[in-house]
Design a protein around this motif. Structure first.
Motif, mmCIF file in Angstrom:
data_model
loop_
_atom_site.group_PDB
_atom_site.id
_atom_site.type_symbol
_atom_site.label_atom_id
_atom_site.label_comp_id
_atom_site.label_asym_id
_atom_site.label_seq_id
_atom_site.Cartn_x
_atom_site.Cartn_y
_atom_site.Cartn_z
ATOM 1 N N ALA A 525 0.866 -1.248 -0.015
ATOM 2 C CA ALA A 525 -0.030 0.125 -0.156
ATOM 3 C C ALA A 525 0.728 1.273 -0.053
ATOM 4 C CB ALA A 525 -0.981 -0.046 1.211
ATOM 5 N N ILE A 526 0.378 2.350 -0.667
ATOM 6 C CA ILE A 526 1.192 3.691 -0.723
ATOM 7 C C ILE A 526 0.376 4.345 0.392
ATOM 8 C CG2 ILE A 526 1.639 5.508 -1.916
ATOM 9 C CD1 ILE A 526 1.666 3.698 -4.502
ATOM 10 N N ARG A 576 15.230 2.363 5.387
ATOM 11 C CA ARG A 576 16.186 1.873 4.328
ATOM 12 C C ARG A 576 17.463 2.675 4.688
ATOM 13 N NH1 ARG A 576 13.143 -0.086 0.124
ATOM 14 N NH2 ARG A 576 15.026 -0.424 -0.983
ATOM 15 N N PRO A 586 20.415 0.954 -1.465
ATOM 16 C CA PRO A 586 19.973 0.934 -0.338
ATOM 17 C C PRO A 586 20.010 -0.586 0.325
ATOM 18 C CG PRO A 586 18.313 0.880 -1.917
ATOM 19 C CD PRO A 586 19.554 0.741 -2.579
ATOM 20 N N ALA A 605 9.202 -0.216 1.019
ATOM 21 C CA ALA A 605 9.524 -0.480 -0.162
ATOM 22 C C ALA A 605 10.086 0.766 -0.870
ATOM 23 C CB ALA A 605 8.440 -1.141 -0.919
ATOM 24 N N ASN A 606 9.275 1.969 -0.731
ATOM 25 C CA ASN A 606 9.629 3.127 -1.296
ATOM 26 C C ASN A 606 8.984 4.205 -0.564
ATOM 27 O OD1 ASN A 606 10.592 4.908 -3.083
ATOM 28 N ND2 ASN A 606 9.331 3.977 -4.974
ATOM 29 N N ASN A 608 8.357 9.029 -0.616
ATOM 30 C CA ASN A 608 8.406 10.050 -1.240
ATOM 31 C C ASN A 608 8.450 11.255 -0.349
ATOM 32 O OD1 ASN A 608 8.233 12.096 -3.178
ATOM 33 N ND2 ASN A 608 6.387 11.445 -3.947
ATOM 34 N N GLN A 612 5.031 10.254 2.860
ATOM 35 C CA GLN A 612 4.858 9.270 1.957
ATOM 36 C C GLN A 612 5.717 7.711 1.683
ATOM 37 O OE1 GLN A 612 3.168 9.931 -2.197
ATOM 38 N NE2 GLN A 612 3.723 7.761 -2.756
ATOM 39 N N THR A 614 5.768 3.581 0.506
ATOM 40 C CA THR A 614 5.149 2.211 0.147
ATOM 41 C C THR A 614 5.490 1.307 0.933
ATOM 42 O OG1 THR A 614 5.567 3.011 -2.046
ATOM 43 C CG2 THR A 614 4.942 0.906 -1.969
ATOM 44 N N ARG A 616 5.216 -2.569 2.419
ATOM 45 C CA ARG A 616 4.694 -4.012 2.026
ATOM 46 C C ARG A 616 4.687 -4.859 3.287
ATOM 47 N NH1 ARG A 616 7.504 -7.686 -2.626
ATOM 48 N NH2 ARG A 616 5.594 -6.632 -3.651
#
Lengths: 713, 150
Positions: A525-526, A576, A586, A605-606, A608, A612, A614, A616
């Motif tokens: 999910a973001i 990360r 990373p 996972a990511n 911004n 924000q 992402t 998992r």
């Protein structure tokens, strides 16, 4: 003078002494000259000393940051903490080969210090074989894979170590696996010595059982650490990916496991001699294959390795080992006849044979899958690969049958077992399995195969615990409190109960594997601050990111809360890390929280900016059992391996009894029942403990030829 | 229980006659296991094997629309386009002088970036981007220095 020069000189001297050791030990053996053999032993110790010196020179080169050494420059940097710098010593190809050679020399030294216990005629040939293997590694270390090669212009700073590998798991995992691979050389050396001298009785097997157990335990540790590292660092939610590199480490483990079982058949009944020798040779060949495969680049793997000339050397060495062993085999085949015959498949030896077939089946399937890209390219000109589904569908069923056999096997007697007694012993475990199969669907386990697999685990665990309980109960009747009875039982029959502990550990590990294989779920999910994901009744609320910058690392951390039933459970911080020296590659800090045996594996996972991410989330049920089971297996392996105290053995066993070493007693119980004479020699309580397990056994007909010595005389 | 009976009948025969080293029941059991293992291996090889192709080979692939293939290549610099809203990433891989557009939906591996070698697995319709179902990055190991291509 640099330390690297010292290292290089040490390696050359070690090669010289290794050649000397081979010459002296073979001359000593042929002329039956003990003084020559004693000199050979001293030469081997000299090899050990020089390899220690070489390794120390390399470690010192690392610690003083001598970037003039190309290997040091490539695998360390000024900013690395000292313990990673020192451990980078075995991180690259050259260093890992040096580590292999060093460990082999240390194990050779240990062998020499304990060689009084080994059959005297074998000792020189064992030394010669070990040193021949050592020379192979030394040749590579002094030619194509020289860790001490110097650069013309030393760089100001080194490249450093890949951040994925800068993890405490990585400090111990690769050395453990290398040590595991290496440790299969000693059983192999014994096998070669036994074949050369023709002393193919069960003495050499007894001598190598503890060495093989040690190799097995080390390899188990290496595999478990690898799984642990993959689970906690790589972020794909699993611990075993059937990658060629993992398979390579599993293969010798499987054949060694098979050997540890079938060796008992030869020790008790003088059968399966060819089979056992083959397994020892196969384990060593596979361990060289494993060392070779990861360095050759012949097999495409998600791990990538430097292609180098070393591959060709290993292939040649592997070919030499195989040809040499087969030649020796053919030479000695006339002496490898079975002393006895198999009676009934429903017997202990029958179950060991089943175990061996199944383990070799898994070995074959895994090797097939690993080599399939090469095979398919050779035969169809088009490369094909098989992935994890192949291994799961092939090895899954075989391992399940193996697990079932593990529950039944220990309840069977040697030669033959009456089915009535067998059923009586199996009633309770079968009830446990039935109960498990009936209750699990109510708890939500609807998958039929998962249910069957769990039931098999329940059966096997039930059978083992029931067997232990009967032993404890008998001792309790003799006046020992339950905990003391349990301790005494394990302490006294380490081989047997150590084995049970390993089996129990494997059953638990299987529960963990089944749970995480069948019931893993995942959700991505973001999220923006305040948003959440819900999974299995747990809610993960996202709060934002934290960005920390340090000179050599930048860390992005997400902050989340876990809620369950309207209550805040805890905060978690998946993160990360970025290492500027590594092109901002990373590395993950995965948050794993366990509630009710369910792992919530949260991976950033990511992201911004600061608001924000992402996320998992994997829900991995029962993975905890993988680690508990694994630890139990190690513990059991250690118990099997743990040396007996010499003094006590002398007191318990009268001197004339050559065949009844105390450690052999538990698995020899059927033998003891042959005659009261033998039984009376051992403490009466042994008989009592074992009797319930065997009662109702049909008395075997024919000559009581279980004890190989008596039978052959 | 037939097997057990056979064994005991055999044993009643005179000791002087040499018995078979391996009774028939053992042979049958062994053969059954061997057969089962070989069957499992062959059946599952056929069911799960995936073609591993180079980019030029893929271009001339006839049945890649229905059968999944694996393709390896180096991620090209400046080709990576992220579509965060759909968790989609598009990039180009190159191998053997030819390049291939790839579309992948999901989370990319840690070390994914231009310049590394990736292995993608999925279907290819012959034109348009390669629809990758899995994306694997070649994981650097301690045996190699971190700079790729070295």
């Amino acid at each position: 003078m640099y330390f690297s020069t010292l290292g290089r000189i040490s390696l050359i001297l070690a090669t010289g002494f290794a050649v000397l050791a081979i010459a002296l030990s073979i001359a000593g053996a042929l002329r039956q000259h003990p003084a020559l053999v004693a000199s050979a032993k001293r030469s081997v110790l000299a090899v050990t000393c020089f390899l220690l010196l070489a390794a120390a020179s390399l470690i010192i080169s690392f610690l003083i940051h001598d970037f003039g050494v190309s290997y040091v420059a490539q695998h360390s940097s000024l900013s690395m903490p000292w313990y990673f710098t020192a451990s980078a010593f075995n991180g690259g190809q050259e260093g890992s080969l040096l580590f292999w050679a060093l460990m082999l020399s240390i194990f050779s030294a240990i062998f020499i210090f304990t060689s009084k216990r080994a059959p005297t005629a074998l000792v020189p040939y064992v030394m010669a074989t070990l040193m021949a293997i050592e020379i192979f590694f030394l040749i590579m270390l002094t030619s194509v894979s020289n860790p001490f090669a110097r650069l013309p212009v030393p760089p100001a700073n080194g490249v450093g170590l890949n951040p994925l590998l800068m993890d405490t798991g990585m400090l111990v995992h690769p050395p453990m696996l290398l040590m595991g691979y290496m440790s299969f050389s000693i059983p192999f050396a014994f096998a070669v010595a036994a074949m050369i001298t023709g002393q193919l009785g069960s003495e050499w097997l007894r001598a190598i059982r503890r060495w093989t157990l040690a190799a097995w335990t080390i390899q188990t540790t290496g595999l478990l650490l690898g799984a642990w590292w993959a689970y906690h660092v790589l972020g794909w939610g699993g611990y075993w990916g059937w990658d060629p590199v993992e398979n390579a480490a599993l293969l010798p483990w499987l054949t060694a496991t098979a050997f540890l079982h079938s060796t008992m058949v030869q020790e008790r009944r003088g059968m399966l001699k060819v089979w056992n020798l083959s397994l020892v040779i196969l384990s060593f060949a596979l361990s060289i294959f494993g060392t070779f495969e990861v360095r050759s680049g012949i097999i495409s793997s998600v791990h990538s390795f430097a292609y180098s000339a070393v591959g060709g050397f290993f292939l040649a060495f592997l070919a030499i080992i195989i040809v040499f062993s087969i030649a020796l085999f053919i030479f000695r085949l006339p002496r490898l006849r079975s002393e006895q015959e198999f009676d009934s498949p429903i017997s202990r030896e029958g179950s060991f044979l089943l175990n061996n077939f199944l383990l070799l089946g898994v070995t074959f399937a895994t090797l097939w899958g690993t080599l399939f890209p090469l095979l398919s390219r050779a035969f169809t000109r088009q490369m094909q690969t098989v992935g994890p589904p192949f291994y799961k569908q092939v090895n899954g069923p075989i391992l399940l049958v193996l697990l079932l056999a593990m529950g039944v096997g220990p309840l069977l007697a040697w030669r033959r077992t009456s089915t009535r007694a067998l059923w009586r012993n199996l009633t309770l475990p079968a009830l446990a399995a039935a109960l498990c199969a009936a209750v699990l669907p109510l708890l939500g386990v609807r998958d039929i195969w998962a249910n069957v697999a769990f039931a098999v685990c329940a059966f096997t665990a039930g059978a083992i615990l029931y067997e232990v309980w009967r032993g404890v109960r008998v001792r309790h009747k003799h006046g020992e409190a339950y905990p003391i009875a349990l301790f005494m039982l394990i302490n006294r029959y380490r081989q047997r109960y150590g084995g049970y502990i390993v089996h129990l550990g494997l059953a638990l590990l299987a529960v963990g594997v089944i749970g995480s294989q069948f019931f893993q779920t995942q959700k991505d999910a973001i999220l923006k601050p305040g948003q959440s994901i819900s999974l299995s009744g747990y809610q993960f609320i996202y709060f934002g990111n934290i960005d920390e910058k340090y000179p050599d690392v930048e860390i992005i951390t997400s902050q989340l809360q876990i809620w369950h039933n309207g209550q805040l459970q805890q905060y978690i911080y998946p993160a990360r890390q970025f290492y500027p020296n590594f092109g901002n590659q990373p590395a993950s800090q995965i948050s794993i929280t366990t509630y009710n045996l369910i792992d919530f594996y949260v991976f950033l996972a990511n992201w911004n900016g600061l608001s924000q991410a992402t996320i998992r989330v994997f829900v991995n049920p029962l993975v905890t059992f993988v680690w508990i089971g694994g630890l139990l297996m190690l513990f059991g392996g250690l118990i099997c391996w743990w040396p007996e105290r010499r003094k006590r053995r002398k007191q318990t066993i009268p001197e004339e009894s050559t065949i009844l070493n105390e450690k052999d007693v538990p698995t020899m119980m059927p033998v003891l029942e042959w005659g009261a004479r033998a039984t009376a020699r051992v403490a009466p309580i042994l008989h009592d403990v074992q009797q319930p397990a065997r009662q109702g056994r049909v008395a075997p007909r024919g000559r009581p030829g279980n004890i190989s010595k008596e039978a052959s005389s | 229980m037939q097997t057990a009976l056979n064994a005991s009948i055999e044993e009643q025969q005179p000791q002087t006659r040499r018995k078979r080293r391996l009774p028939i029941s053992f042979m049958l059991g062994g053969l059954a296991i061997l057969g089962a293992v070989i069957y499992l291996v062959i059946a599952n090889t056929q069911a799960t094997s995936v073609y591993y192709m180079t980019v030029p080979e893929l271009r001339s692939c006839a049945n890649c629309t229905t059968q999944a293939v694996r393709v390896a290549g180096v991620v090209q610099a400046g080709s990576v386009v992220n579509d965060d809203a759909h968790q989609l990433v598009r990039f180009t891989i190159a191998d053997g002088g030819q390049s291939l557009q790839v579309a992948y939906s999901g989370i990319v591996p840690d070390i994914f970036r231009p310049g590394i070698t990736v292995v993608v697995e999925g279907l290819y319709a012959g034109r348009g981007p390669f629809q990758a179902q899995t994306l694997l990055a070649k994981c650097p190991s301690k045996f190699q220095s971190a700079t790729p291509g070295k």
